[in-house]
Scaffold this motif. Structure first.
Motif, PDB file in Angstrom:
ATOM      1  N   ARG A 187       3.804  34.279  17.578  1.00  0.00           N
ATOM      2  CA  ARG A 187       3.477  35.399  16.712  1.00  0.00           C
ATOM      3  C   ARG A 187       2.289  36.281  17.243  1.00  0.00           C
ATOM      4  N   TRP A 188       2.069  35.954  18.560  1.00  0.00           N
ATOM      5  CA  TRP A 188       0.915  37.034  19.334  1.00  0.00           C
ATOM      6  C   TRP A 188       1.330  38.405  19.230  1.00  0.00           C
ATOM      7  N   ARG A 189       0.287  39.306  18.983  1.00  0.00           N
ATOM      8  CA  ARG A 189       0.528  40.721  19.248  1.00  0.00           C
ATOM      9  C   ARG A 189       0.857  41.069  20.815  1.00  0.00           C
ATOM     10  N   THR A 190       1.627  42.121  20.777  1.00  0.00           N
ATOM     11  CA  THR A 190       1.912  42.644  21.990  1.00  0.00           C
ATOM     12  C   THR A 190       0.742  42.926  23.158  1.00  0.00           C
ATOM     13  N   ILE A 194       0.502  40.841  26.712  1.00  0.00           N
ATOM     14  CA  ILE A 194       0.482  41.355  28.018  1.00  0.00           C
ATOM     15  C   ILE A 194      -0.818  40.972  28.783  1.00  0.00           C
ATOM     16  N   ALA A 195      -1.920  40.949  28.023  1.00  0.00           N
ATOM     17  CA  ALA A 195      -3.278  40.589  28.535  1.00  0.00           C
ATOM     18  C   ALA A 195      -3.287  39.147  28.790  1.00  0.00           C
ATOM     19  N   LEU A 200      -3.810  35.693  33.630  1.00  0.00           N
ATOM     20  CA  LEU A 200      -3.140  34.632  34.203  1.00  0.00           C
ATOM     21  C   LEU A 200      -2.956  34.771  35.623  1.00  0.00           C
ATOM     22  N   ARG A 201      -2.291  36.015  35.964  1.00  0.00           N
ATOM     23  CA  ARG A 201      -1.822  36.272  37.354  1.00  0.00           C
ATOM     24  C   ARG A 201      -3.105  36.669  38.067  1.00  0.00           C
ATOM     25  N   GLY A 202      -3.964  37.240  37.615  1.00  0.00           N
ATOM     26  CA  GLY A 202      -5.161  37.600  38.434  1.00  0.00           C
ATOM     27  C   GLY A 202      -5.963  36.292  38.612  1.00  0.00           C
ATOM     28  N   SER A 203      -5.797  35.374  37.843  1.00  0.00           N
ATOM     29  CA  SER A 203      -6.773  34.050  37.704  1.00  0.00           C
ATOM     30  C   SER A 203      -6.606  33.415  39.016  1.00  0.00           C
ATOM     31  N   VAL A 217      -4.141  41.677  38.212  1.00  0.00           N
ATOM     32  CA  VAL A 217      -4.289  41.940  36.841  1.00  0.00           C
ATOM     33  C   VAL A 217      -3.633  43.296  36.673  1.00  0.00           C
ATOM     34  N   VAL A 218      -3.815  44.374  37.215  1.00  0.00           N
ATOM     35  CA  VAL A 218      -2.836  45.606  37.117  1.00  0.00           C
ATOM     36  C   VAL A 218      -1.352  45.403  37.330  1.00  0.00           C
ATOM     37  N   MET A 219      -1.168  44.413  38.603  1.00  0.00           N
ATOM     38  CA  MET A 219       0.243  44.262  38.640  1.00  0.00           C
ATOM     39  C   MET A 219       0.929  43.323  37.365  1.00  0.00           C
ATOM     40  N   GLY A 220      -0.028  42.625  36.581  1.00  0.00           N
ATOM     41  CA  GLY A 220       0.684  41.808  35.718  1.00  0.00           C
ATOM     42  C   GLY A 220       0.759  42.467  34.415  1.00  0.00           C
ATOM     43  N   VAL A 221       0.032  43.601  34.073  1.00  0.00           N
ATOM     44  CA  VAL A 221       0.310  44.750  32.979  1.00  0.00           C
ATOM     45  C   VAL A 221       1.365  45.037  33.154  1.00  0.00           C
ATOM     46  N   VAL A 222       1.745  45.757  34.327  1.00  0.00           N
ATOM     47  CA  VAL A 222       2.844  46.606  34.620  1.00  0.00           C
ATOM     48  C   VAL A 222       4.102  45.634  34.523  1.00  0.00           C
ATOM     49  N   PHE A 223       4.174  44.466  35.163  1.00  0.00           N
ATOM     50  CA  PHE A 223       5.221  43.606  34.943  1.00  0.00           C
ATOM     51  C   PHE A 223       5.539  43.110  33.558  1.00  0.00           C
ATOM     52  N   ALA A 224       4.402  42.816  33.041  1.00  0.00           N
ATOM     53  CA  ALA A 224       4.623  42.059  31.429  1.00  0.00           C
ATOM     54  C   ALA A 224       5.301  43.477  30.584  1.00  0.00           C
ATOM     55  N   GLU A 225       4.548  44.574  30.669  1.00  0.00           N
ATOM     56  CA  GLU A 225       5.198  45.603  29.907  1.00  0.00           C
ATOM     57  C   GLU A 225       6.816  45.961  30.419  1.00  0.00           C
TER      58      GLU A 225
END
Length: 265
Positions: A187-190, A194-195, A200-203, A217-225
């Protein structure tokens, strides 16, 4: 509400949350979370060793033996064992008889569309990513990344392609598909989901410096969305594979003067 005789009662949400939270930590601890911790220690070591980041390097896909067939064996074993967390994540998502492959859209039901979207995402991420890498090198906050240091052999290119596919499956299945599904169940918020996926991807790219961290991190936001909207991880696997194949295989094909200009060698 009563349960049928001999049927265990459904666990309460707090109990389910504890179980799923523990499961997520175990999966990440065996895969990308572990890599993220090592990358954090690595960047701390780089920053404190006295040599500027711009003068340091990181080598991907290095040879493991001067003996070609032993090197090939090591490479294939490394790729195979790196995919075990992918199998674990899919197994855990397939509880109650559900198909994890269909659940996260890793199936081959839309090959043409997945290929087209994947190539488009690769172009969307890859071109700005290369510019960001070059900017990071110019600013001195990114190390020199050697995308491939395998000894030349008949199997070099196939192994690099397999390594690209392995990276794509591991990162997209675990960091996007698995993590998103589990955090939704918790029940995490969207925005938080995404964050978490993006950070995690950036780390685990921090060992390359701060430019690749920001870019991933930017790639991770795009892919998760994208996954949130489409519930398909296959186009992300395609995109990531294309990006890594271009980086790994294409690295040796780029003229030396171009690599020097871009800070790639």
């Amino acid at each position: 509400m009563t349960t049928a005789p001999g049927t265990a009662p459904a666990p309460s949400f707090p109990a389910l949350r504890r179980r799923l939270t523990t499961e997520v930590w175990i999966v990440l601890g065996l895969s990308l979370g572990r890599s993220g911790v090592y990358a954090l220690v690595n960047i701390a070591a780089r920053l404190t060793e006295g040599t500027p980041l711009a003068e340091q390097s990181a080598t991907l896909n290095a040879s493991r033996s001067p003996r070609p067939y032993l090197d090939l064996t090591y490479q294939l074993l490394s790729i195979g064992f790196a995919l075990v967390p992918v199998a674990l994540a899919l197994y855990l998502l397939s509880s109650h008889g559900r198909s994890a492959v269909r659940r996260i859209g890793l199936d081959g039901t839309r090959p043409a569309r997945d290929l087209g979207v994947g190539v488009g995402l690769a172009a969307l991420i890859g071109i700005p990513g290369l510019a960001l890498y070059a900017a990071g090198r110019a600013l001195g906050v990114t190390v020199e990344v050697q995308a491939s240091a395998l000894n030349a052999a008949w199997w070099t290119v196939p192994v690099l392609v397999l390594a690209a596919l392995q990276n794509a499956l591991l990162e997209e299945v675990v960091a996007v598909g698995y993590l998103t599904e589990r955090l939704r169940e918790l029940r995490w918020r969207t925005p938080a989901i995404i964050a978490a996926s993006a950070l995690l991807r950036g780390s685990y790219h921090l060992y390359q410096g701060f430019g690749p961290f920001v870019g991933n991190v930017v790639m991770g936001v795009v892919f998760a969305e994208y996954y949130r909207r489409r519930r398909r991880v296959m186009p992300l696997v395609v995109a990531h594979t294309v990006l890594d194949v271009v980086a790994f295989v294409g690295y040796a094909l780029v003229p030396a003067e171009w690599r020097d200009a871009l800070g790639l060698s």
